[in-house]
Design a protein around this motif. Structure first.
Motif, mmCIF file in Angstrom:
data_model
loop_
_atom_site.group_PDB
_atom_site.id
_atom_site.type_symbol
_atom_site.label_atom_id
_atom_site.label_comp_id
_atom_site.label_asym_id
_atom_site.label_seq_id
_atom_site.Cartn_x
_atom_site.Cartn_y
_atom_site.Cartn_z
ATOM 1 N N TYR A 187 0.844 -1.196 0.000
ATOM 2 C CA TYR A 187 0.000 0.000 0.000
ATOM 3 C C TYR A 187 0.880 1.247 0.000
ATOM 4 C CZ TYR A 187 -3.883 -3.079 0.962
ATOM 5 O OH TYR A 187 -4.826 -4.063 0.867
ATOM 6 N N PHE A 188 0.581 2.128 -0.953
ATOM 7 C CA PHE A 188 1.319 3.384 -1.058
ATOM 8 C C PHE A 188 0.385 4.559 -0.806
ATOM 9 C CE2 PHE A 188 5.435 2.119 -2.452
ATOM 10 C CZ PHE A 188 5.260 0.943 -3.156
ATOM 11 N N CYS A 189 0.849 5.436 0.042
ATOM 12 C CA CYS A 189 0.179 6.708 0.249
ATOM 13 C C CYS A 189 0.906 7.745 -0.611
ATOM 14 C CB CYS A 189 0.258 7.098 1.725
ATOM 15 S SG CYS A 189 -0.545 8.655 2.114
ATOM 16 N N ALA A 190 0.176 8.735 -1.094
ATOM 17 C CA ALA A 190 0.795 9.752 -1.941
ATOM 18 C C ALA A 190 0.147 11.094 -1.667
ATOM 19 C CB ALA A 190 0.644 9.382 -3.414
ATOM 20 N N SER A 191 0.872 12.158 -1.975
ATOM 21 C CA SER A 191 0.303 13.491 -1.822
ATOM 22 C C SER A 191 0.827 14.391 -2.928
ATOM 23 C CB SER A 191 0.642 14.083 -0.448
ATOM 24 O OG SER A 191 1.997 14.453 -0.378
ATOM 25 N N SER A 192 0.091 15.474 -3.180
ATOM 26 C CA SER A 192 0.561 16.447 -4.169
ATOM 27 C C SER A 192 -0.035 17.810 -3.861
ATOM 28 C CB SER A 192 0.198 16.010 -5.588
ATOM 29 O OG SER A 192 -1.174 16.222 -5.834
ATOM 30 N N TYR A 193 0.561 18.822 -4.478
ATOM 31 C CA TYR A 193 0.130 20.190 -4.195
ATOM 32 C C TYR A 193 -0.773 20.758 -5.267
ATOM 33 C CZ TYR A 193 4.151 21.074 -7.240
ATOM 34 O OH TYR A 193 5.065 21.049 -8.272
ATOM 35 N N GLY A 194 -1.273 19.911 -6.129
ATOM 36 C CA GLY A 194 -2.272 20.417 -7.059
ATOM 37 C C GLY A 194 -1.863 20.346 -8.506
ATOM 38 N N LEU A 195 -0.655 19.870 -8.764
ATOM 39 C CA LEU A 195 -0.222 19.767 -10.152
ATOM 40 C C LEU A 195 -0.317 18.307 -10.561
ATOM 41 C CD1 LEU A 195 0.832 21.596 -12.359
ATOM 42 C CD2 LEU A 195 3.146 21.046 -11.624
#
Lengths: 109, 112
Positions: free
Chosen positions: B89-97
């Motif tokens: 399981y991978f969690c991921a995040s981004s700032y909108g791009l």
């Protein structure tokens, strides 16, 4: 429905040889396409975005809308390129990614 | 700046047990998501969140719950573990791009 197809599960080349990892997509709108790479025991990381038209670690990828393809290429493969490569598609402006099943690249000495 | 962190790294569960996979990011990213990675299947989106208090289902949400009470944390709950949930399981995040997504190191879960 959007779909990303990577036809090769495994790809093996010799060091110094050209390499091409294939990616085809189906999407009715304007796609944004990416290549992610996962080196052994490391997390997934972004390699290329088609929008930026950049070359990273000698890799390039061109979006061909006519053939709905986004193949990843490198003219001279290196052993350190051995990794799992994933092609991914984002619906225009969305951060939800649809991934292909991945291609494991092995570069032999 | 730790990026995206996940705990635990490894977990073994028995069928029917419940647990929570933790995910945190310190980059003030609005968007967070959970993927599962299975051999021959690539990565598939489980749930995602576009901000605190907002979550939505991805491609394979059944058997999983999420909540987003803060910008930093996005835990994934397995309600009643099944062998089919054995995965990484991978969690991921981004700032909108779109596509500029930062992934965590992964949690390897085995359900027996």
């Amino acid at each position: 429905a959007q779909r990303v197809t990577q036809p090769e599960k495994l790809l093996s080349v010799f060091k110094g040889a050209p390499v091409e990892l294939k990616c085809n997509y189906s999407y009715s709108g304007s796609p944004e396409l990416f290549w992610y790479v996962q080196y052994s025991r490391q997390r997934l990381q972004l390699l290329l975005r088609h929008i930026s038209r950049e070359s990273i670690k000698g890799f390039t990828a061109d979006l061909n809308k006519g053939e709905t393809s986004f193949h990843l290429k490198k003219p001279f493969a290196q052993e350190e390129d051995s990794a799992m490569y994933y092609c991914a598609l984002a619906q225009g402006g969305s951060e939800k990614l649809v991934f292909g099943k991945g291609t494991k690249l092995t570069v032999n000495p | 700046n730790a990026g995206v962190t996940q705990t635990p790294k490894f977990q073994v569960l028995k069928t029917g047990q419940s647990m929570t996979l933790q995910c945190a990011q310190d980059m003030n990213h609005e968007y967070m998501s959970w993927y599962r990675q299975d051999p021959g299947m690539g990565l598939r989106l489980i749930h995602y969140s576009v901000g605190a208090g907002i979550t939505d289902q991805g491609e394979v949400p059944n058997g999983y719950n999420v909540s987003r009470s803060t910008t930093e944390d996005f835990p994934l709950r397995l309600l009643s573990a099944a062998p089919s949930q054995t995965s990484v399981y991978f969690c991921a995040s981004s700032y909108g791009l779109a596509g500029k997504i930062v992934f965590g190191p992964g949690t390897r879960l085995t359900v027996t």
